[in-house]
Design an enzyme around this catalytic site. Structure first.
Site, PDB file in Angstrom:
ATOM      1  N   ASN A 151       0.824  -1.226   0.000  1.00 10.78           N
ATOM      2  CA  ASN A 151       0.000   0.000   0.000  1.00 10.78           C
ATOM      3  C   ASN A 151       0.849   1.264   0.000  1.00 10.78           C
ATOM      4  O   ASN A 151       0.349   2.354   0.273  1.00 10.78           O
ATOM      5  CB  ASN A 151      -0.953  -0.002   1.190  1.00 10.78           C
ATOM      6  CG  ASN A 151      -0.226   0.052   2.528  1.00 10.78           C
ATOM      7  OD1 ASN A 151       1.006   0.007   2.578  1.00 10.78           O
ATOM      8  ND2 ASN A 151      -0.984   0.152   3.608  1.00 10.78           N
ATOM      9  N   ASP A 152       2.155   1.132  -0.246  1.00 11.09           N
ATOM     10  CA  ASP A 152       3.114   2.235  -0.377  1.00 11.09           C
ATOM     11  C   ASP A 152       3.565   2.807   0.960  1.00 11.09           C
ATOM     12  O   ASP A 152       4.287   3.810   0.997  1.00 11.09           O
ATOM     13  CB  ASP A 152       2.557   3.361  -1.263  1.00 11.09           C
ATOM     14  CG  ASP A 152       3.672   4.218  -1.867  1.00 11.09           C
ATOM     15  OD1 ASP A 152       4.723   3.643  -2.245  1.00 11.09           O
ATOM     16  OD2 ASP A 152       3.519   5.450  -1.938  1.00 11.09           O
ATOM     17  N   ASP A 196      20.789  39.343  -1.311  1.00  6.54           N
ATOM     18  CA  ASP A 196      19.650  40.072  -0.734  1.00  6.54           C
ATOM     19  C   ASP A 196      19.983  40.495   0.690  1.00  6.54           C
ATOM     20  O   ASP A 196      20.992  40.084   1.267  1.00  6.54           O
ATOM     21  CB  ASP A 196      18.380  39.214  -0.756  1.00  6.54           C
ATOM     22  CG  ASP A 196      18.587  37.849  -0.105  1.00  6.54           C
ATOM     23  OD1 ASP A 196      19.209  37.789   0.970  1.00  6.54           O
ATOM     24  OD2 ASP A 196      18.142  36.845  -0.685  1.00  6.54           O
ATOM     25  N   LYS A 203      16.846  42.947  -3.364  1.00  2.00           N
ATOM     26  CA  LYS A 203      16.069  41.953  -4.116  1.00  2.00           C
ATOM     27  C   LYS A 203      14.603  41.995  -3.745  1.00  2.00           C
ATOM     28  O   LYS A 203      14.243  42.172  -2.595  1.00  2.00           O
ATOM     29  CB  LYS A 203      16.622  40.548  -3.838  1.00  2.00           C
ATOM     30  CG  LYS A 203      15.946  39.446  -4.659  1.00  2.00           C
ATOM     31  CD  LYS A 203      16.523  38.078  -4.361  1.00  2.00           C
ATOM     32  CE  LYS A 203      15.914  37.457  -3.130  1.00  2.00           C
ATOM     33  NZ  LYS A 203      16.321  36.045  -2.943  1.00  2.00           N
ATOM     34  N   ARG A 260      11.354  39.369  -4.487  1.00  4.86           N
ATOM     35  CA  ARG A 260      10.921  38.104  -5.078  1.00  4.86           C
ATOM     36  C   ARG A 260       9.472  38.216  -5.530  1.00  4.86           C
ATOM     37  O   ARG A 260       8.579  38.502  -4.734  1.00  4.86           O
ATOM     38  CB  ARG A 260      11.077  36.958  -4.082  1.00  4.86           C
ATOM     39  CG  ARG A 260      10.622  35.604  -4.631  1.00  4.86           C
ATOM     40  CD  ARG A 260      11.008  34.455  -3.750  1.00  4.86           C
ATOM     41  NE  ARG A 260      12.436  34.221  -3.742  1.00  4.86           N
ATOM     42  CZ  ARG A 260      13.096  33.580  -4.692  1.00  4.86           C
ATOM     43  NH1 ARG A 260      12.445  33.117  -5.758  1.00  4.86           N
ATOM     44  NH2 ARG A 260      14.403  33.407  -4.602  1.00  4.86           N
ATOM     45  N   ASP A 312      25.545  32.889  -0.825  1.00  6.67           N
ATOM     46  CA  ASP A 312      24.156  32.668  -0.458  1.00  6.67           C
ATOM     47  C   ASP A 312      24.077  31.408   0.403  1.00  6.67           C
ATOM     48  O   ASP A 312      25.027  30.623   0.450  1.00  6.67           O
ATOM     49  CB  ASP A 312      23.280  32.511  -1.703  1.00  6.67           C
ATOM     50  CG  ASP A 312      21.850  32.989  -1.485  1.00  6.67           C
ATOM     51  OD1 ASP A 312      21.486  33.221  -0.308  1.00  6.67           O
ATOM     52  OD2 ASP A 312      21.107  33.109  -2.466  1.00  6.67           O
TER      53      ASP A 312
END
Length: 324
Positions: free
Chosen positions: A37-38, A169, A192, A194, A218
């Site tokens: 059933n995973d 950033d 920066k 986003r 980063d």
């Protein structure tokens, strides 16, 4: 407390083996079984009773699969009467989900921290969280390492007399400033914004970078969108050279090739907090090992020594985990 006992999940067994090599202690096997059933079943195949257990598992793709495997490992260690169970998580992927910046979204970083503690984590050892407040999501002690020493040792081989560290950033500016102090160079940062997961705008660079040798720093690089946008601003300032560095080199969706194809990028440096295939011949990628630092931190946790003083010590060499 009895001897140290170390297990690794499926996420990054190579790093776990290297850590155990430095500790001169065996890496014990873990059996992972998948039912029809995973569902997963995990069995720790070594004695855990009254032992100091360390479970090494970064949250890397497939993140959800590796997270559930780690939760089951924690539950197994608790059920086996481990004296203490420390999660060694070099990369905490859910650290990016650290705030509620839109209506009706989850704060995954806090939720996963709660899950780890509920499953049986006594302590967490991690490296370079995406933001400092994630540390506070955990209700158990967290040892938060960084890779500045390893990265600095690499870059000291170059002439740094005309070098500046550039953070993409403002959020990473404090980390970049600390790295710049370590190398004795100047620091600058990008402004920066986003717009989406794969679209950012860097309107300007704060600081003097014209004619400089730039090291872009980063915490992690995934698609590389931010770095490529930053490169455009650096070219406008006519910098002398560019090297790119990060702790977590995720490099999804061909990011390493896109960055490597940039003619003014001389080198891309990351650590092995996440698995990555061996670089191709002629690749600009350089992978540094953080196994010695993690091994030394694990030894100090086991022996009840200070982990914070690790940052003031010279880079770790060979070491042995002593019994408690």
């Amino acid at each position: 407390m009895r001897d140290i006992t170390v297990f690794s999940g499926s996420a990054h067994p190579e790093l776990a083996a290297e850590i155990c090599s430095y500790l001169e202690t065996p890496l014990h096997p873990v059996r992972v079984k998948r039912f029809a059933n995973d569902c997963l079943e995990v069995q720790l195949q070594a004695n855990c009773r009254e032992r100091d257990v360390f479970l090494i598992q970064p949250l890397v793709p497939p993140v959800q699969e590796n997270l559930v495997e780690l939760l089951l490992m924690l539950d197994a260690a608790r059920g086996a009467s481990a004296a203490r169970t420390t999660v060694v998580m070099p990369h905490y992927a859910y650290a990016r989900s650290d705030k509620k910046d839109a209506p009706r979204i989850s704060i995954g970083g806090r939720l996963v921290a709660d899950l780890l503690v509920a499953a049986g984590a006594s302590r967490v050892l991690t490296m370079t969280l995406h933001s400092p407040q994630v540390h506070g999501f955990f209700s158990v002690p967290v040892d938060h390492l960084h890779a500045r020493r390893e990265l600095a040792a690499h870059f000291r081989q170059y002439d740094l007399s005309n070098t500046v560290i550039v953070s993409p950033d403002l959020g990473n500016a404090k980390e970049a400033a600390a790295f710049a102090r370590l190398l004795g160079v100047d620091v600058a940062m990008g402004a920066k914004q986003r717009l989406s997961d794969d679209r950012v705008i860097i309107s300007s660079i704060i600081g003097d970078v014209a004619g400089k040798d730039v090291i872009v720093l980063d915490d992690e690089i995934a698609k590389g969108t931010t770095v490529i946008e930053l490169l455009d601003r650096l070219r406008e300032r006519k910098v002398n050279s560019v090297r790119v560095a990060c702790t977590h080199g995720l490099f999804t969706d061909g990011a390493i090739d896109r960055l490597g194809d940039q003619p003014d990028v001389e080198e891309i440096v990351c650590t092995n907090t996440v698995p990555f295939p061996n670089p191709k011949p002629g690749s600009k990628l350089r992978i540094l090992s953080i196994a010695p630092a993690l091994a030394e931190a694990m030894r100090r946790i086991h022996d009840g020594e200070s982990v914070s003083t690790l940052f003031d010590a010279p880079p770790a060499g060979r070491l042995r985990a002593s019994g408690g």
